[in-house]
Design a protein around this motif. Structure first.
Motif, PDB file in Angstrom:
ATOM      1  N   LEU A 196       3.860  -2.890  -9.060  1.00 35.20           N
ATOM      2  CA  LEU A 196       4.374  -1.530  -9.237  1.00 35.20           C
ATOM      3  C   LEU A 196       4.716  -1.243 -10.690  1.00 35.20           C
ATOM      4  CD1 LEU A 196       6.647  -1.295  -6.063  1.00 35.20           C
ATOM      5  CD2 LEU A 196       4.487  -0.109  -6.462  1.00 35.20           C
ATOM      6  N   THR A 197       5.193  -2.246 -11.415  1.00 32.45           N
ATOM      7  CA  THR A 197       5.507  -2.057 -12.828  1.00 32.45           C
ATOM      8  C   THR A 197       4.242  -1.785 -13.637  1.00 32.45           C
ATOM      9  OG1 THR A 197       7.456  -3.478 -12.670  1.00 32.45           O
ATOM     10  CG2 THR A 197       6.535  -3.129 -14.866  1.00 32.45           C
TER      11      THR A 197
ATOM     12  N   GLY B 296      13.137   4.307  -7.624  1.00 29.51           N
ATOM     13  CA  GLY B 296      13.230   4.504  -6.184  1.00 29.51           C
ATOM     14  C   GLY B 296      12.161   3.758  -5.424  1.00 29.51           C
ATOM     15  N   ILE B 297      10.951   3.727  -5.973  1.00 29.25           N
ATOM     16  CA  ILE B 297       9.860   2.998  -5.306  1.00 29.25           C
ATOM     17  C   ILE B 297      10.119   1.493  -5.350  1.00 29.25           C
ATOM     18  CG2 ILE B 297       7.401   2.485  -5.396  1.00 29.25           C
ATOM     19  CD1 ILE B 297       8.048   5.239  -4.309  1.00 29.25           C
TER      20      ILE B 297
ATOM     21  N   PHE C 225       3.175  11.014  -5.929  1.00 29.24           N
ATOM     22  CA  PHE C 225       4.267  11.874  -6.365  1.00 29.24           C
ATOM     23  C   PHE C 225       4.422  11.899  -7.888  1.00 29.24           C
ATOM     24  CE2 PHE C 225       5.356  11.287  -1.931  1.00 29.24           C
ATOM     25  CZ  PHE C 225       5.818  12.548  -1.572  1.00 29.24           C
ATOM     26  N   SER C 226       3.832  10.929  -8.577  1.00 32.50           N
ATOM     27  CA  SER C 226       3.831  10.985 -10.040  1.00 32.50           C
ATOM     28  C   SER C 226       2.751  11.925 -10.563  1.00 32.50           C
ATOM     29  CB  SER C 226       3.615   9.587 -10.627  1.00 32.50           C
ATOM     30  OG  SER C 226       4.670   8.723 -10.309  1.00 32.50           O
TER      31      SER C 226
ATOM     32  N   ILE D   2       0.819  -1.211   0.000  1.00 30.73           N
ATOM     33  CA  ILE D   2       0.000   0.000   0.000  1.00 30.73           C
ATOM     34  C   ILE D   2       0.850   1.258   0.000  1.00 30.73           C
ATOM     35  CG2 ILE D   2      -1.771   1.287   1.252  1.00 30.73           C
ATOM     36  CD1 ILE D   2      -2.839  -1.374   2.280  1.00 30.73           C
ATOM     37  N   ILE D   3       1.834   1.362   0.906  1.00 35.50           N
ATOM     38  CA  ILE D   3       2.651   2.573   0.983  1.00 35.50           C
ATOM     39  C   ILE D   3       3.440   2.815  -0.302  1.00 35.50           C
ATOM     40  CG2 ILE D   3       4.634   3.618   2.148  1.00 35.50           C
ATOM     41  CD1 ILE D   3       3.571   2.580   4.770  1.00 35.50           C
ATOM     42  N   PRO D   4       4.194   1.829  -0.841  1.00 35.98           N
ATOM     43  CA  PRO D   4       4.893   2.091  -2.105  1.00 35.98           C
ATOM     44  C   PRO D   4       3.951   2.480  -3.246  1.00 35.98           C
ATOM     45  CG  PRO D   4       5.769   0.130  -1.071  1.00 35.98           C
ATOM     46  CD  PRO D   4       4.550   0.505  -0.290  1.00 35.98           C
ATOM     47  N   THR D   5       2.781   1.840  -3.331  1.00 32.89           N
ATOM     48  CA  THR D   5       1.834   2.164  -4.397  1.00 32.89           C
ATOM     49  C   THR D   5       1.310   3.585  -4.263  1.00 32.89           C
ATOM     50  OG1 THR D   5       1.150  -0.151  -4.569  1.00 32.89           O
ATOM     51  CG2 THR D   5      -0.336   1.508  -5.478  1.00 32.89           C
TER      52      THR D   5
END
Length: 255
Positions: free
Chosen positions: A130-131, A71-72, A51-52, A42-45
């Motif tokens: 994430l990709t 970085g993510i 920020f994008s 959840i946090i990385p997503t």
């Protein structure tokens, strides 16, 4: 019915089967843990999407997603291999789970191998998720896939060693606090979201030696700038791997 049809066959299962079974169990436990999912998924997503989409941090020329995604990905590796593993292993040690497992036919090194395999399985799921999200946001990666794989594997080994060292040396409550604090500090100062060149020159030279900075910069060099093989960052990660795993093997306490 002939005699001996139900004769017992005492003895441990083959080592490979024991490791696979323990790795599957570790993976299920990790994915069922709400706190782990918060850290690993959840946090990385949320950080990637936020920020994008919103111009909060100056990421330099080019699309923000091209800078942020490497970085993510590094953050996802750290959250699983270091933070999540340190907390989970620390509480397993406190509740006597590791002590009981150490008395089973599964060797101690095989238990750590199973934990590492569970981390790798989780990371594969993280990277895929994430990709897909990054591509949906307009990400345009470049570079050598083998270099990316090597960076991710070395980063996993480095963070895994540091996580096991913390879990085996500190009390569970101290591990919980320290692992989360380190996660937050490295999120801010590890080049994940804020470029290292935004920090003072003296700080840059120190922060650049951190494993999260090496992993972030290495992935960024390959995926954003098309570098062939970031040897400097790989060297930093290799040193952290040797130090972390060596210290964990030396100082890890099972009870």
């Amino acid at each position: 019915m002939s005699a001996g049809t139900y004769a017992p066959r005492p003895g441990a299962a083959p080592l490979g089967r024991m490791i696979a079974a323990q790795a599957a169990l570790e993976t299920r436990m990790l994915l069922r843990n709400g706190e782990q999912l918060l850290l690993t998924v959840i946090i990385p997503t949320l950080l990637l999407v936020l920020f994008s989409a919103v111009d909060i941090v100056d990421t330099g020329s080019g699309e923000p997603v091209d800078f942020l995604t490497p970085g993510i990905l590094a953050l996802a590796v750290m959250s699983t291999a270091f933070t999540g593993q340190a907390i989970a292993t620390g509480f397993e040690r406190r509740y006597g789970v590791l002590k009981r497992l150490a008395a089973s036919p599964l060797p101690r090194w095989a238990l750590m191998t199973a934990k590492t395999l569970a981390v790798l399985v989780t990371e594969v799921l993280q990277v895929v998720l994430l990709t897909v999200i990054a591509f949906a946001l307009g990400w345009s990666p470049h570079g050598n896939p083998f270099a990316v794989l090597l960076l991710l594997v070395l980063g996993t080994a480095a963070f895994s060693g540091l996580g096991l060292l913390m879990a085996g040396a500190l009390k569970a409550e101290a591990t919980l606090a320290a692992a989360n604090l380190v996660f937050l500090l490295l999120l801010v100062g590890g080049g994940v979201i804020v470029p290292l060149d935004k920090f003072p020159d003296a700080a840059q030279s120190v922060l650049g030696l951190l494993p999260i900075a090496a992993l972030s910069d290495g992935l960024r060099d390959v995926l954003q700038h098309g570098a062939a093989m970031p040897w400097g960052d790989l060297g930093i990660l290799a040193v952290w791997t040797v130090l972390g795993l060596g210290a964990a093997a030396r100082f890890f306490r099972w009870e």
